[in-house]
Design a protein around this motif. Sequence first.
Motif, mmCIF file in Angstrom:
data_model
loop_
_atom_site.group_PDB
_atom_site.id
_atom_site.type_symbol
_atom_site.label_atom_id
_atom_site.label_comp_id
_atom_site.label_asym_id
_atom_site.label_seq_id
_atom_site.Cartn_x
_atom_site.Cartn_y
_atom_site.Cartn_z
ATOM 1 N N GLN A 3 0.570 0.369 -14.382
ATOM 2 C CA GLN A 3 -0.298 1.201 -15.217
ATOM 3 C C GLN A 3 -0.985 2.277 -14.402
ATOM 4 O O GLN A 3 -1.150 3.411 -14.859
ATOM 5 C CB GLN A 3 -1.362 0.338 -15.915
ATOM 6 C CG GLN A 3 -0.815 -0.613 -16.959
ATOM 7 C CD GLN A 3 -0.508 0.088 -18.273
ATOM 8 O OE1 GLN A 3 -0.784 1.269 -18.443
ATOM 9 N NE2 GLN A 3 0.071 -0.657 -19.208
ATOM 10 N N THR A 4 -1.393 1.930 -13.197
ATOM 11 C CA THR A 4 -2.092 2.887 -12.338
ATOM 12 C C THR A 4 -1.133 3.986 -11.867
ATOM 13 O O THR A 4 -1.540 5.130 -11.689
ATOM 14 C CB THR A 4 -2.697 2.163 -11.124
ATOM 15 O OG1 THR A 4 -3.435 1.034 -11.588
ATOM 16 C CG2 THR A 4 -3.616 3.083 -10.337
ATOM 17 N N PHE B 234 6.227 -10.855 -12.742
ATOM 18 C CA PHE B 234 5.015 -11.668 -12.861
ATOM 19 C C PHE B 234 3.778 -10.833 -13.176
ATOM 20 O O PHE B 234 2.980 -11.186 -14.047
ATOM 21 C CB PHE B 234 4.774 -12.451 -11.569
ATOM 22 C CG PHE B 234 3.684 -13.467 -11.720
ATOM 23 C CD1 PHE B 234 3.952 -14.711 -12.249
ATOM 24 C CD2 PHE B 234 2.383 -13.149 -11.366
ATOM 25 C CE1 PHE B 234 2.946 -15.635 -12.426
ATOM 26 C CE2 PHE B 234 1.369 -14.072 -11.540
ATOM 27 C CZ PHE B 234 1.649 -15.314 -12.069
ATOM 28 N N MET B 235 3.617 -9.726 -12.472
ATOM 29 C CA MET B 235 2.367 -8.969 -12.565
ATOM 30 C C MET B 235 2.292 -8.056 -13.787
ATOM 31 O O MET B 235 1.207 -7.768 -14.274
ATOM 32 C CB MET B 235 2.179 -8.114 -11.305
ATOM 33 C CG MET B 235 2.126 -8.901 -10.008
ATOM 34 S SD MET B 235 0.746 -10.066 -9.899
ATOM 35 C CE MET B 235 -0.617 -8.959 -9.519
ATOM 36 N N GLU B 236 3.423 -7.569 -14.254
ATOM 37 C CA GLU B 236 3.399 -6.514 -15.274
ATOM 38 C C GLU B 236 3.752 -6.989 -16.679
ATOM 39 O O GLU B 236 3.803 -6.180 -17.602
ATOM 40 C CB GLU B 236 4.325 -5.361 -14.864
ATOM 41 C CG GLU B 236 4.148 -4.849 -13.442
ATOM 42 C CD GLU B 236 2.756 -4.248 -13.168
ATOM 43 O OE1 GLU B 236 1.983 -4.064 -14.128
ATOM 44 O OE2 GLU B 236 2.446 -3.989 -11.982
ATOM 45 N N SER C 120 4.625 0.317 -7.995
ATOM 46 C CA SER C 120 3.934 -0.725 -8.758
ATOM 47 C C SER C 120 3.438 -1.844 -7.858
ATOM 48 O O SER C 120 2.369 -2.412 -8.093
ATOM 49 C CB SER C 120 4.865 -1.313 -9.812
ATOM 50 O OG SER C 120 5.228 -0.327 -10.755
ATOM 51 N N SER C 121 4.209 -2.145 -6.817
ATOM 52 C CA SER C 121 3.770 -3.232 -5.928
ATOM 53 C C SER C 121 2.528 -2.814 -5.161
ATOM 54 O O SER C 121 1.729 -3.652 -4.764
ATOM 55 C CB SER C 121 4.889 -3.604 -4.953
ATOM 56 O OG SER C 121 5.014 -2.618 -3.936
ATOM 57 N N LYS C 122 2.354 -1.513 -4.974
ATOM 58 C CA LYS C 122 1.167 -1.049 -4.247
ATOM 59 C C LYS C 122 -0.048 -0.875 -5.143
ATOM 60 O O LYS C 122 -1.144 -1.295 -4.798
ATOM 61 C CB LYS C 122 1.471 0.290 -3.563
ATOM 62 C CG LYS C 122 2.411 0.158 -2.361
ATOM 63 C CD LYS C 122 2.643 1.515 -1.699
ATOM 64 C CE LYS C 122 3.721 1.427 -0.626
ATOM 65 N NZ LYS C 122 4.329 2.751 -0.377
ATOM 66 N N GLY D 138 0.203 -1.019 -8.908
ATOM 67 C CA GLY D 138 0.376 -1.508 -10.272
ATOM 68 C C GLY D 138 1.031 -0.467 -11.163
ATOM 69 O O GLY D 138 0.867 0.736 -10.945
#
Lengths: 234, 234
Positions: free
Chosen positions: A60-61, A140-142, A54-56, A58
Amino acid sequence: MATDFDRFKKENQLLVETVCRDFFNNSQGSLKIKKEAVVMKNLENILNTTLVLSSKIGFQTMSLRDLSRESGLSMGALYTYFSSKDDLLRIIHRYGVQTVTAILAKAVEGESDTHEKLRKIVRAHLYLSEMMQLWFNFFFMETKNLKHEERKIPTESELFTEQVIVDILEEGRQAGLYTVKDTMLAASLIKALLQDWYLKRWKYSKRKITIEQYLSFVLESIEAIILSKRGTGA
Amino acid sequence: MATDFDRFKKENQLLVETVCRDFFNNSQGSLKIKKEAVVMKNLENILNTTLVLSSKIGFQTMSLRDLSRESGLSMGALYTYFSSKDDLLRIIHRYGVQTVTAILAKAVEGESDTHEKLRKIVRAHLYLSEMMQLWFNFFFMETKNLKHEERKIPTESELFTEQVIVDILEEGRQAGLYTVKDTMLAASLIKALLQDWYLKRWKYSKRKITIEQYLSFVLESIEAIILSKRGTGA
DNA sequence: GTCTATAGTGCGATAGAC
DNA sequence: GTCTATCGCACTATAGAC
């Protein structure tokens, strides 16, 4: 020489294990697999791999096929630990935030000196975000990928930590130690500085700023903003 | 009463138009559609709709079917303005960052007073991020979806703005106006505060903090950190 | 210049073998 | 407990009508 951060790391080695054990204890009824050792090993693998991918690219991707390949577990095996991709997202948020919040709450426990309490929560937050960098970034991002009802988990955690800081600042202000007028805005500012460390890790790494340097700078800056004169005790 | 921000808004009404025109001028060779008015109208629609959807669910989660439905344009029509979903992502980043950078560079142009220059760049950054809130959030959240070669666009923009601030702080330090030692860390701190306004818009909205209040607080805080004594002129 | 229809791909999820 | 094989679906992208 062992730094302050090294000591903190030693005291908090088992963070991911804590998250996994919380999950296991809470899900024993619904979980197909009964052996704790098996669950712990695989779940830790799944969570860590998810965080890295996910850090690379994301969450969802990242496809569950990616997760399967990188973790070495089959698609079928993955689905014995979560019931859907959304469920995996929820698990990381729920049990991750729970663990983080508990550690931060413990960090100021039993400290009576106001200013020392402030320094402790700042240091604990910074150190913890360094140890759990991928987790903090994930929260934070997800968050926006969570279903509406679940979004309040990270939001409330942000507000909780901020409230801890507000309370300390308010205490200091009423004791005449701090001159800061708007304690809520000051707490937001402190949170923003703490967050910048993990959101902009690439920048600080490139410039070879150590966590100790950053901590010093943040503490000095905070003091410049909130302090008039320090009490005699400090 | 017209606020400072209202004035800034009037002076910079045509931001999205600027982005679209830049795109049109740069792509005329490869673009199938030749009428500027048609391109401008549809592109603005596409970009705005993409930003709105991305802010809610993220760019990757947004399908082109979502974009088609929400914009009112067919799938076929969309593909006359970009060649792939990745291309759309690239367009928003490239032309958006270009426009933002140009406006910020212009904001300090011709100002000779060091401290006034600092206040101008802070104000311009904050106001611009408010007007282009969805854009700024998009730059931050969706960078990781860019192909590796393109990721340097937002990264370099971050470093450029920060360097503008470093230069101002360095100028002030050498003139004896500022006492701050580490101008680079101080500039990072200022950027973090500016960024918090648009990354945590939900928090500040809920608390009814106006942009003017936030600006004042940020400026005061910065001054507390970098200033020893103010010059007689200020 | 914009549409609809559809080809082709890869996804999340599951059933049943071991 | 873990695996492989596969289903049905939604996606990106395009071709050809208008």
